[in-house]
Scaffold this motif. Structure first.
Motif, PDB file in Angstrom:
ATOM      1  N   PRO A 308      26.530  29.494  44.166  1.00  0.00           N
ATOM      2  CA  PRO A 308      27.796  29.798  43.488  1.00  0.00           C
ATOM      3  C   PRO A 308      27.722  31.189  42.863  1.00  0.00           C
ATOM      4  CG  PRO A 308      26.517  28.201  42.212  1.00  0.00           C
ATOM      5  CD  PRO A 308      25.799  28.376  43.513  1.00  0.00           C
ATOM      6  N   PHE A 309      28.850  31.902  42.849  1.00  0.00           N
ATOM      7  CA  PHE A 309      28.821  33.270  42.331  1.00  0.00           C
ATOM      8  C   PHE A 309      30.142  33.658  41.693  1.00  0.00           C
ATOM      9  CE2 PHE A 309      30.040  33.511  46.827  1.00  0.00           C
ATOM     10  CZ  PHE A 309      31.164  34.325  46.790  1.00  0.00           C
ATOM     11  N   LEU A 310      30.039  34.579  40.724  1.00  0.00           N
ATOM     12  CA  LEU A 310      31.192  35.182  40.071  1.00  0.00           C
ATOM     13  C   LEU A 310      30.988  36.689  40.124  1.00  0.00           C
ATOM     14  CD1 LEU A 310      33.676  35.487  38.242  1.00  0.00           C
ATOM     15  CD2 LEU A 310      32.208  34.940  36.277  1.00  0.00           C
ATOM     16  N   VAL A 311      31.871  37.391  40.818  1.00  0.00           N
ATOM     17  CA  VAL A 311      31.788  38.844  40.968  1.00  0.00           C
ATOM     18  C   VAL A 311      32.972  39.461  40.242  1.00  0.00           C
ATOM     19  CG1 VAL A 311      31.797  40.770  42.591  1.00  0.00           C
ATOM     20  CG2 VAL A 311      30.628  38.643  43.191  1.00  0.00           C
ATOM     21  N   ALA A 312      32.691  40.395  39.318  1.00  0.00           N
ATOM     22  CA  ALA A 312      33.744  41.085  38.575  1.00  0.00           C
ATOM     23  C   ALA A 312      33.655  42.576  38.870  1.00  0.00           C
ATOM     24  CB  ALA A 312      33.590  40.827  37.081  1.00  0.00           C
ATOM     25  N   LEU A 313      34.514  43.057  39.750  1.00  0.00           N
ATOM     26  CA  LEU A 313      34.499  44.462  40.173  1.00  0.00           C
ATOM     27  C   LEU A 313      35.923  45.000  40.247  1.00  0.00           C
ATOM     28  CD1 LEU A 313      31.981  44.401  43.176  1.00  0.00           C
ATOM     29  CD2 LEU A 313      31.518  45.192  40.855  1.00  0.00           C
ATOM     30  N   LYS A 314      36.043  46.317  40.134  1.00  0.00           N
ATOM     31  CA  LYS A 314      37.334  46.945  40.375  1.00  0.00           C
ATOM     32  C   LYS A 314      37.629  46.937  41.872  1.00  0.00           C
ATOM     33  CE  LYS A 314      38.046  49.948  36.436  1.00  0.00           C
ATOM     34  NZ  LYS A 314      38.457  51.312  36.010  1.00  0.00           N
ATOM     35  N   PRO A 315      38.909  46.949  42.276  1.00  0.00           N
ATOM     36  CA  PRO A 315      39.225  47.053  43.704  1.00  0.00           C
ATOM     37  C   PRO A 315      38.583  48.299  44.294  1.00  0.00           C
ATOM     38  CG  PRO A 315      41.202  46.509  42.452  1.00  0.00           C
ATOM     39  CD  PRO A 315      40.131  46.823  41.448  1.00  0.00           C
ATOM     40  N   PRO A 316      38.072  48.221  45.508  1.00  0.00           N
ATOM     41  CA  PRO A 316      37.414  49.384  46.115  1.00  0.00           C
ATOM     42  C   PRO A 316      38.419  50.460  46.491  1.00  0.00           C
ATOM     43  CG  PRO A 316      37.603  47.621  47.720  1.00  0.00           C
ATOM     44  CD  PRO A 316      38.074  47.054  46.409  1.00  0.00           C
ATOM     45  N   HIS A 317      37.891  51.629  46.840  1.00  0.00           N
ATOM     46  CA  HIS A 317      38.745  52.728  47.294  1.00  0.00           C
ATOM     47  C   HIS A 317      39.598  52.266  48.476  1.00  0.00           C
ATOM     48  CE1 HIS A 317      37.070  55.843  44.729  1.00  0.00           C
ATOM     49  NE2 HIS A 317      35.853  55.450  45.051  1.00  0.00           N
ATOM     50  N   GLY A 318      40.857  52.625  48.428  1.00  0.00           N
ATOM     51  CA  GLY A 318      41.754  52.280  49.528  1.00  0.00           C
ATOM     52  C   GLY A 318      42.411  50.930  49.394  1.00  0.00           C
ATOM     53  N   ALA A 319      42.134  50.205  48.310  1.00  0.00           N
ATOM     54  CA  ALA A 319      42.747  48.885  48.095  1.00  0.00           C
ATOM     55  C   ALA A 319      43.348  48.840  46.696  1.00  0.00           C
ATOM     56  CB  ALA A 319      41.717  47.779  48.264  1.00  0.00           C
ATOM     57  N   SER A 320      44.538  48.299  46.588  1.00  0.00           N
ATOM     58  CA  SER A 320      45.188  48.214  45.276  1.00  0.00           C
ATOM     59  C   SER A 320      44.821  46.928  44.550  1.00  0.00           C
ATOM     60  CB  SER A 320      46.708  48.316  45.429  1.00  0.00           C
ATOM     61  OG  SER A 320      47.186  47.314  46.316  1.00  0.00           O
ATOM     62  N   THR A 321      44.372  45.919  45.304  1.00  0.00           N
ATOM     63  CA  THR A 321      43.954  44.658  44.693  1.00  0.00           C
ATOM     64  C   THR A 321      42.655  44.183  45.329  1.00  0.00           C
ATOM     65  OG1 THR A 321      45.105  43.223  46.273  1.00  0.00           O
ATOM     66  CG2 THR A 321      46.369  43.986  44.349  1.00  0.00           C
ATOM     67  N   ILE A 322      41.965  43.304  44.619  1.00  0.00           N
ATOM     68  CA  ILE A 322      40.746  42.699  45.146  1.00  0.00           C
ATOM     69  C   ILE A 322      41.063  41.858  46.379  1.00  0.00           C
ATOM     70  CG2 ILE A 322      39.100  40.811  44.671  1.00  0.00           C
ATOM     71  CD1 ILE A 322      38.103  43.379  43.539  1.00  0.00           C
TER      72      ILE A 322
END
Length: 472
Positions: A308-322
């Motif tokens: 199980p995992f929880l990843v908290a990151l900003k959307p990458p370059h070229g994407a407006s949302t995760i």
């Protein structure tokens, strides 16, 4: 009767660089000073004030003072901190810092503090000296990183304007501690080399740093001798300045704000679905934005672990949302055991949740300390600059973490290498897992010892009094 000089209360001004990762450590130090009764005037951009007020534990002693921010061509009109701009715009934000000089001088003339703490405002020591104020460069990165990247031995004044090569930066500066286990790889120099490029006004970032360190009355690090002693000594020798240490400034649990101790119900409920120590948590700080293909490789690595995992990151370059950046079919495949979140999460509370057993971090300096005092296994994927040095401090020197393997030529990491590193510290009783876990427990116990923390801050305050010429 007048108070004894050794018991006099001093007045401190704080002026950190316009980045939350710099402002927050300055506020932690302010809280420690205020706890001992000292007054703090804290300079920061106008809109940033509301984001920090909840962390001010002594509002009767710590006063926020907003500094007007000049508009600079090319910057968004509402930009105040590095969180508001892309990397290419950071030099423009540095220009806005320089343009606050007159406002800062006016405030210092009015406040008449005893000491001013700063980092990237390289012009502040000369201004403070003119006003009879002692200046302290308070670094928010490790002394190991500062001494490697900002040693005056890197670029003697006689060298003139010169761009370092990768090969030169891969070698430690002259006199660097011989006991250091650090080994800088080629891809790790990519961003550091930018520090030696003219930012457009005849100055380089390296010039700013070395001037900032060199013109101060003292240099200060948030660390302890037990972890970084040789690097602190090297800085003292290189700059001919006193090097003061605050200790790790780790907030004891009983000092945390009551409304921040408990984890929000949605996260608490989700984490509560999993057994103790089984969840992998990943966060890369408030500023890191990955390339889309590297972002996808990362989350596919988490899927590959089966954990199980929880990843908290900003959307990458070229994407407006995760959501639009996730690999095809990923969300459906990990439904129920994996979450990728694009917003803010309460990291300290998540790391302390019983279900969380592994922290995958970029090893920013704040996250480095948070990882050390957590009970989680530590996996590191540094992204730039000082993070590479912090990573080696944890993996090579303290031996409390493992780093994800990367391609030597460009630093690319694969889903397999992400999975391998996590599995190494989470599975069974292999020798590496045993070693990093035992070392982590040792350092965690040391860092959470309140007597150690209080002795460091007491010694630090004593050193400030000595700097001011007060008898103690």
């Amino acid at each position: 009767m007048m108070a004894s000089p050794s018991r006099r209360i001093f007045h401190v001004t704080m002026y950190p660089w316009f980045a939350i990762g710099h402002i927050t450590p300055y506020l932690h130090l302010s809280n420690q000073l205020a706890e001992k009764g000292h007054r703090v005037s804290f300079f920061l951009p106008p809109k940033t004030k509301s984001k920090l007020e909840h962390l001010n534990r002594y509002p009767h002693l710590i006063r926020f003072i907003t500094i007007p921010i000049a508009r600079v061509d090319g910057l968004p009109p509402t930009a105040e901190t590095t969180a508001d701009v892309s990397s290419p715009m950071v030099p423009l934000l540095m220009t806005t810092l320089d343009l606050t000089k007159d406002h800062v001088e006016a405030f210092l003339l009015d406040l008449k503090p005893d000491l001013v703490f700063y980092d990237l405002a390289y012009w502040l020591p000369a201004l403070a000296r003119h006003l009879g104020i002692k200046s302290i460069h308070y670094s928010v990165v490790s002394s190991a990183a500062s001494s490697y990247l900002a040693s005056p031995a890197r670029m003697p004044p006689s060298a003139g304007v010169k761009q370092l090569t990768q090969e030169e930066l891969m070698q430690p500066p002259m006199g660097y501690p011989s006991s250091s286990p650090f080994q800088i790889r080629r891809y790790e120099t990519r961003d550091a080399l930018l520090a030696f490029q003219d930012r457009g006004d005849g100055l380089t970032f390296y010039d700013m740093l070395t001037t900032s360190f060199g013109d101060s009355d003292a240099i200060c690090f948030r660390t302890c001798r037990e972890i970084e002693g040789p690097y602190c000594d090297y800085m003292a020798t290189q700059y001919g300045k006193p090097v003061l240490l605050t200790g790790p400034l780790i907030l004891p649990a009983h000092h945390q704000q009551p409304n921040t101790r408990l984890l929000d119900e949605p996260w608490s409920k989700w984490l509560g679905n999993f057994k103790e120590g089984s969840v992998v948590y990943c966060a890369f700080g408030s500023e890191c934005i990955l390339q889309k293909d590297q972002f996808q490789e990362l989350v596919l690595g988490f899927e590959l672990t089966g954990l199980p995992f929880l990843v908290a990151l900003k959307p990458p370059h070229g994407a407006s949302t995760i959501e639009e950046a996730l690999p095809d079919g990923f969300k459906e495949r990990v439904q129920g055991r994996g979450v990728v979140h694009g917003g803010w999460v309460p990291q300290t509370q998540i790391l302390s949740h019983p279900s969380v057993g592994c922290f995958v971090s970029h090893c920013g300096y704040g996250s480095m300390w948070e990882s050390l005092v957590s009970s989680c296994q530590i996996v590191l994927i540094p992204n730039y600059g000082d993070q590479f040095m912090h990573t080696q401090l944890l993996t090579r020197s303290l031996k409390v973490a493992v780093e994800v393997e990367r391609r030597e030529e460009d630093g690319w990491f694969s889903r397999e290498s992400v999975c391998k590193a996590i599995r190494l510290v989470m599975d069974g009783e292999n020798q590496i897992r045993k070693e990093v876990k035992a070392n982590h427990v040792k350092w965690r116990d040391f860092l959470l010892d309140e007597n150690m923390q209080s002795s460091y801050i007491d010694a630090f305050i004593h050193d400030l009094r000595v700097l001011l010429g007060w008898r103690d």
